[in-house]
Motif scaffolding. Structure first.
Motif, PDB file in Angstrom:
ATOM      1  N   THR A 148       0.830  -1.194   0.000  1.00  0.00           N
ATOM      2  CA  THR A 148       0.000   0.000   0.000  1.00  0.00           C
ATOM      3  C   THR A 148       0.867   1.247   0.000  1.00  0.00           C
ATOM      4  O   THR A 148       1.753   1.398   0.829  1.00  0.00           O
ATOM      5  CB  THR A 148      -0.903   0.024   1.243  1.00  0.00           C
ATOM      6  N   GLN A 149       0.590   2.116  -0.960  1.00  0.00           N
ATOM      7  CA  GLN A 149       1.317   3.368  -1.043  1.00  0.00           C
ATOM      8  C   GLN A 149       0.466   4.449  -0.403  1.00  0.00           C
ATOM      9  O   GLN A 149      -0.605   4.778  -0.912  1.00  0.00           O
ATOM     10  CB  GLN A 149       1.578   3.704  -2.524  1.00  0.00           C
ATOM     11  N   TYR A 150       0.937   4.958   0.704  1.00  0.00           N
ATOM     12  CA  TYR A 150       0.202   6.023   1.362  1.00  0.00           C
ATOM     13  C   TYR A 150       0.705   7.364   0.866  1.00  0.00           C
ATOM     14  O   TYR A 150       1.882   7.538   0.573  1.00  0.00           O
ATOM     15  CB  TYR A 150       0.360   5.932   2.878  1.00  0.00           C
ATOM     16  N   ARG A 151      -0.218   8.319   0.787  1.00  0.00           N
ATOM     17  CA  ARG A 151       0.169   9.647   0.315  1.00  0.00           C
ATOM     18  C   ARG A 151       0.042  10.666   1.436  1.00  0.00           C
ATOM     19  O   ARG A 151      -0.975  10.748   2.131  1.00  0.00           O
ATOM     20  CB  ARG A 151      -0.701  10.064  -0.880  1.00  0.00           C
ATOM     21  N   VAL A 152       1.106  11.455   1.578  1.00  0.00           N
ATOM     22  CA  VAL A 152       1.136  12.479   2.616  1.00  0.00           C
ATOM     23  C   VAL A 152       1.145  13.863   1.982  1.00  0.00           C
ATOM     24  O   VAL A 152       1.851  14.098   0.995  1.00  0.00           O
ATOM     25  CB  VAL A 152       2.384  12.312   3.513  1.00  0.00           C
ATOM     26  N   LEU A 153       0.351  14.745   2.532  1.00  0.00           N
ATOM     27  CA  LEU A 153       0.367  16.144   2.092  1.00  0.00           C
ATOM     28  C   LEU A 153       1.202  16.928   3.096  1.00  0.00           C
ATOM     29  O   LEU A 153       0.888  16.974   4.283  1.00  0.00           O
ATOM     30  CB  LEU A 153      -1.061  16.698   2.053  1.00  0.00           C
ATOM     31  N   ALA A 154       2.303  17.520   2.620  1.00  0.00           N
ATOM     32  CA  ALA A 154       3.188  18.274   3.505  1.00  0.00           C
ATOM     33  C   ALA A 154       3.020  19.766   3.246  1.00  0.00           C
ATOM     34  O   ALA A 154       3.044  20.204   2.096  1.00  0.00           O
ATOM     35  CB  ALA A 154       4.638  17.862   3.276  1.00  0.00           C
ATOM     36  N   VAL A 155       2.830  20.521   4.316  1.00  0.00           N
ATOM     37  CA  VAL A 155       2.575  21.953   4.193  1.00  0.00           C
ATOM     38  C   VAL A 155       3.639  22.746   4.942  1.00  0.00           C
ATOM     39  O   VAL A 155       3.808  22.578   6.151  1.00  0.00           O
ATOM     40  CB  VAL A 155       1.179  22.307   4.786  1.00  0.00           C
ATOM     41  N   ASP A 156       4.370  23.589   4.223  1.00  0.00           N
ATOM     42  CA  ASP A 156       5.396  24.423   4.863  1.00  0.00           C
ATOM     43  C   ASP A 156       5.710  25.597   3.950  1.00  0.00           C
ATOM     44  O   ASP A 156       5.880  25.420   2.748  1.00  0.00           O
ATOM     45  CB  ASP A 156       6.675  23.604   5.100  1.00  0.00           C
TER      46      ASP A 156
END
Lengths: 192, 149
Positions: A8-16
């Motif tokens: 399973t490929q999980y996707r992360v949204l990174a905010v900076d």
């Protein structure tokens, strides 16, 4: 019947808002086998998550149809802080189950508590380390479990023949049909 | 082999930077994140840091030149620089920024002027070593590319 489990490929949204920090968190996440999307502001994050300013309850699918499994955001950002972003996510019926992690360069206990109380899963002190990445998986899995639970509840409600609350059923029908038409790219192990 | 000698030189340089406090453990984290699939990662981050820092130092100089200093703007920039230097492992620059923020909080103009000079001094000292580091890295890369062909 044999079920093949795909990784399973999980996707992360990174905010900076800081470019260097975005590069860093992207590399940290990719090294830890996550798919990554980076944005430089809270408002762009909300846009990406499908939550426009009118707070419409659109599902958390971006324009390119990716599901976000976790949001990791810096605290100190101009205009919309990480805390504001966290609040918006937790207040949204479609997004509230997405786990949110806050990062900050400053160790301020009141700040940390405020975020945790608002529903942040965790607080990372910057600079974020490779070892911190290991702490993300449990939150992602918890988020997916909550999501699945919600889906099961909806399906059960639709299956009951007698349903006194017709209004409730109508609302759920709408949501269920929306859930079903939404393309889901995350693979999950389905036991038949 | 020439590449080995260059590697030794590079390692020596980086080690001396650690010893002198120019770099801290965070830089090692960056080195760990560089691998076969991302050979230019450290160079990219270092370059970004330098570009970002110089942009900030220019703004800070302008702000400090004002008759009436806007300390909240100054502090915001120093906060950014502190963040970047922390992320890249630029220890001395980071420490200088922390000092600078103290003076900002006190609205101490003289202290701020001095602190800015310290930050600049530490930054330029680091930058020249970074430049040497990147030159060595690219020479090593060139050798290794030749080897593969």
């Amino acid at each position: 019947m044999a079920v093949v489990a795909t990784e399973t490929q999980y996707r992360v949204l990174a905010v900076d808002d800081n470019l260097l920090d975005r590069k860093l968190i992207e590399r940290l996440l990719k090294t830890s086998s996550y798919q990554v999307t980076t944005v430089d502001s809270g408002s762009k994050a909300l846009q990406f998550l499908g939550l426009q300013d009118d707070q419409s309850n659109s599902p958390p699918v971006s324009s390119d149809q990716h599901v976000i499994n976790l949001v990791i955001t810096d605290y100190c950002m101009p205009e919309m802080t990480g805390y504001d972003l966290l609040k918006r996510i937790k207040e949204s019926s479609s997004l509230k189950d997405i786990p949110v992690v806050i990062m900050s360069s400053e160790n301020v206990p009141s700040r940390i508590n405020r975020c945790l109380e608002e529903g942040a899963e965790e607080f990372f002190l910057k600079p974020v380390q490779l070892s911190d990445m290991k702490r993300l998986k449990p939150h992602i899995l918890k988020g997916k479990y909550k999501e699945q639970q919600q889906q099961e509840v909806l399906q059960n409600n639709n299956n009951t023949s007698s349903n006194n609350n017709s209004n409730k059923r109508k609302a759920m029908d709408d949501e269920t049909s929306r859930e079903m038409t939404r393309p889901r790219l995350t693979s999950s192990l389905t036991v038949l | 082999m020439a590449a080995t000698a260059l590697r030794e030189q590079l390692n020596g340089l980086v080690n001396s930077m650690f010893a002198e406090g120019l770099l801290d453990q965070q830089f090692q984290q960056l080195q760990m994140l560089q691998d076969g699939s991302t050979p230019g990662f450290v160079a990219e981050v270092v370059t970004l840091f330098c570009e970002d820092s110089e942009r900030i130092l220019t703004e800070l100089t302008k702000l400090m030149d004002q008759a009436l200093v806007d300390y909240s703007k100054v502090d915001a920039y120093v906060h950014q620089l502190k963040g970047s230097s922390s992320s890249v492992g630029a220890q001395n620059v980071k420490l200088a920024c922390i000092q600078f923020r103290q003076f900002c909080e006190e609205n101490n103009k003289e202290g701020c002027v001095r602190a800015l000079n310290v930050v600049k001094h530490e930054y330029y000292r680091l930058r020249s070593k970074f430049e040497t580091m990147l030159q060595l890295e690219s020479r090593i890369q060139a050798y290794e590319n030749k080897q593969q062909n």
